[in-house]
Design an enzyme around this catalytic site. Structure first.
Site, PDB file in Angstrom:
ATOM      1  CG  HIS A   1      12.882-102.115 -41.888  1.00 44.08           C
ATOM      2  ND1 HIS A   1      14.135-102.159 -42.476  1.00 44.08           N
ATOM      3  CD2 HIS A   1      12.586-103.405 -41.608  1.00 44.08           C
ATOM      4  CE1 HIS A   1      14.557-103.404 -42.551  1.00 44.08           C
ATOM      5  NE2 HIS A   1      13.631-104.190 -42.017  1.00 44.08           N
TER       6      HIS A   1
ATOM      7  CG  HIS B   1      16.578 -92.106 -46.243  1.00 44.35           C
ATOM      8  ND1 HIS B   1      17.380 -92.694 -47.192  1.00 44.35           N
ATOM      9  CD2 HIS B   1      17.146 -92.414 -45.045  1.00 44.35           C
ATOM     10  CE1 HIS B   1      18.371 -93.343 -46.597  1.00 44.35           C
ATOM     11  NE2 HIS B   1      18.248 -93.182 -45.290  1.00 44.35           N
ATOM     12  CD  GLU B   2      16.572 -90.762 -41.740  1.00 44.30           C
ATOM     13  OE1 GLU B   2      16.438 -91.819 -41.077  1.00 44.30           O
ATOM     14  OE2 GLU B   2      17.652 -90.431 -42.264  1.00 44.30           O
TER      15      GLU B   2
END
Length: 599
Positions: free
Chosen positions: A397, A390-391
């Protein structure tokens, strides 16, 4: 359950810490940069009254703004990351305060920017673009300011609001100190009478224990402390709500929701549509609660029974190296370019891996210019592998936006912030299910997938509804008391979980331990992001290279377009509720699969 002593920061091996020296080699280097940055306020102030004199002057001012943002990026990240390493260290608390004061000072000095940009006529601005072609690089930035002209104030009023900025951060800072630095919890006791430390980092692992005595003890331990501070917590949250209302009213917005979403160019209808779509899809959630109660063999399902896997005898444990290898395999569909960045993050000091005394709880990614910084509190559970993937979604991004966009357009808005992270989670789950043949382990993973839906799509929407309702209470002038907050929160739990869940009195206090309620309408994006991510991950797996290319274009987009447009470019239309409805339909389908696997 195995527990180990939580180390002090100095005892954590260097390879398990993030490379903070990539920002500044020493605290003294930070202080020197901070002192040099104090020249920015007078440099900004020198442009006051001049933005309309020529295109060249406006271009020079906007380039100065880029220079300031780059300098502040390193200062903000160093101070905040060092503070988060051990929230008890006063020197780094002070560094954070010094940087915040500098930011407010620069903002106050530049308070003329928006009024002067709004004062430019369309004809004057068109002339500037013609005379100074390089100014076109900032056209979208200028248009975003001018789009909000109905909510911008005079220069003096803007200066006053900017000066109030540091004060407006106080509720979040007070909450953080209370929650992370001051609160300690009694040990939990298991069925054998052994003690287990309860911290923010150990609480969820304790909730996942098959020892129900231990789960209830940890649950009681945590909420007994929150109960003691219930009035302080309510007053702190009330201060946050009043602050948001003050700024919304000052800028002539009809609500704090409209004020919060306008900056991200997200229509308020999307927020309300999410809540309504989830309300229409509560039947699968209630069905899941009933299934969980049945599979656990319980006469009553309590809140402390929500996290324990319903499939006994399966406990997936990972070293950090194993977690990284699993993530690399799971994200292979995103292509070699993506994997190369991921490997760089794993090997180049992006990640602070393990819990230490005083370290900030939870996990996050912070997209610094030098490289992203990822805070974990890794315990080796399956959940921790999902947190890692997730991180790193956030991190990559940020990395791609920083690399591909000019400074003015690098910071993507919060509406799209959770898409990349949850798309990674969905790809990880699809991978784990694809390589798992054992019937019992497959059921365990489907249970985990169901928990992601429950925890992200449903729970975060419940949080979003709570946040909306308490802001509306503040707008109506109602008292934001502990009793009122607890009553509202308990009612929402009853609505979302249904008749087969015992709504324990303690859960009414859960609002007091959610830091995101200080983030100004952030949580709804976990739910919208999750729905978008399910759609994107399935498209990537189904269509391959063409879908990956569009997805990486989205990740590289920063804020070069509004978020709805960026997501449409990746193949998802968030103006429709279709993605939310498709996700809840998949949730219902997974429940059926679980029923079939476990008879």
């Amino acid at each position: 359950m195995e527990t180990t002593k939580i180390p002090v920061r100095a005892d954590v091996p260097e390879q398990d810490k993030w490379a903070i020296s990539d920002l500044f080699a020493t605290d003294d280097d930070f202080r020197a940069a901070l002192a040099a940055a104090k020249e920015f306020a007078p440099r900004v102030a020198a442009y006051r009254g001049r933005l309309g004199e020529s295109g060249e002057t406006l271009l020079a001012f906007l380039r100065l703004d880029d220079e300031i943002n780059l300098a502040l990026d390193a200062l903000v990240h160093y101070a905040q990351r060092k503070s988060d390493e051990d929230t008890r260290v006063a020197i780094y608390q002070e560094m954070v305060s010094q940087v915040n004061r500098l930011v407010v000072e620069i903002q106050a000095a530049g308070a003329f920017e928006t009024p002067e940009l709004l004062a430019l006529s369309d004809e004057t601005l068109a002339g500037f673009y013609e005379q100074t072609p390089a100014l076109a690089d900032y056209r979208r930035l200028i248009d975003r300011v001018r789009r909000r002209r109905d909510h911008m104030l005079s220069e003096k009023e803007e200066a006053l609001l900017a000066a109030a900025g540091e004060m407006a951060q106080s509720p979040d800072e007070i909450y953080s100190m209370l929650n992370d630095a001051d609160m300690t919890f009694p040990d939990a006791v298991d069925a054998a009478g052994s003690a287990h430390p309860v911290t923010h980092g150990t609480y969820i692992p304790l909730m996942q224990s098959y020892d129900r005595v231990l789960r209830k003890s940890a649950f009681d331990s945590l909420y007994s402390v929150y109960g003691k501070f219930r009035n302080t917590s309510a007053a702190t949250l009330s201060a946050q709500l009043k602050s948001l209302l003050f700024f919304a009213n000052a800028r002539k917005y009809p609500s704090t929701l409209a004020a919060a979403l306008d900056g991200s160019e997200v229509p308020t209808e999307i927020y309300h549509s999410l809540i309504n779509a989830v309300h229409r899809s509560l039947t699968p959630m209630h069905r899941y609660v009933t299934l969980r109660k049945k599979l656990l063999g319980l006469d009553e399902l309590h809140m402390y029974d929500l996290y324990v896997p319903v499939v006994e005898g399966i406990e997936m444990k990972f070293t950090f190296d194993e977690a990284k290898e699993t993530v690399l395999k799971a994200l292979a569909p995103l292509g070699e370019d993506y994997l190369a960045i991921l490997r760089e993050g794993f090997s180049s000091g992006w990640i602070d891996v393990y819990e230490n005394e005083g370290k900030r709880s939870g996990a996050y990614s912070a997209g610094a210019q030098v490289h992203p910084y990822v805070l974990l509190n890794f315990k080796g559970r399956l959940d921790d592998v999902f947190t890692l993937v997730h991180e790193m979604g956030h991190a990559i991004h940020s990395y791609l936006s920083n690399k591909n966009q000019p400074t003015a357009y690098q910071n993507y808005v919060i509406f799209v912030a959770e898409v990349a992270s949850t798309c990674n989670e969905a790809l990880l789950m699809e991978y784990l299910l694809s390589v798992t043949e054992d019937k019992k382990q497959r059921a365990y993973l489907i249970n985990h997938f169901l928990e992601q839906f429950r925890g992200t799509l449903y729970r975060q929407t419940m949080f979003a509804e709570f946040e909306l309702l308490v802001n509306e209470m503040a707008q109506r002038g109602e008292g934001i008391t502990a009793d009122a907050l607890c009553a509202l929160y308990k009612r929402l739990n009853a609505q979302y979980f249904g008749a087969d869940m015992v709504i324990d009195e303690e859960i009414a206090l859960e609002w007091a331990r959610i830091p995101h309620f200080y983030y100004d309408y952030y949580v709804y994006q976990y739910a919208t992001g999750y729905a978008a991510a399910i759609a994107l991950s399935r498209r990537i797996l189904r269509e391959g290279e063409s879908a990956v290319k569009e997805y990486l274009g989205f990740l590289s987009g920063g804020c070069a377009a509004d978020p709805i447009t960026l997501l449409r470019g990746a193949g998802v239309d968030m103006a429709s509720t279709a993605s939310v409805e498709a996700a809840t339909a998949l949730f219902d389908e997974l429940i059926s699969q679980m029923e079939a696997l476990l008879g």
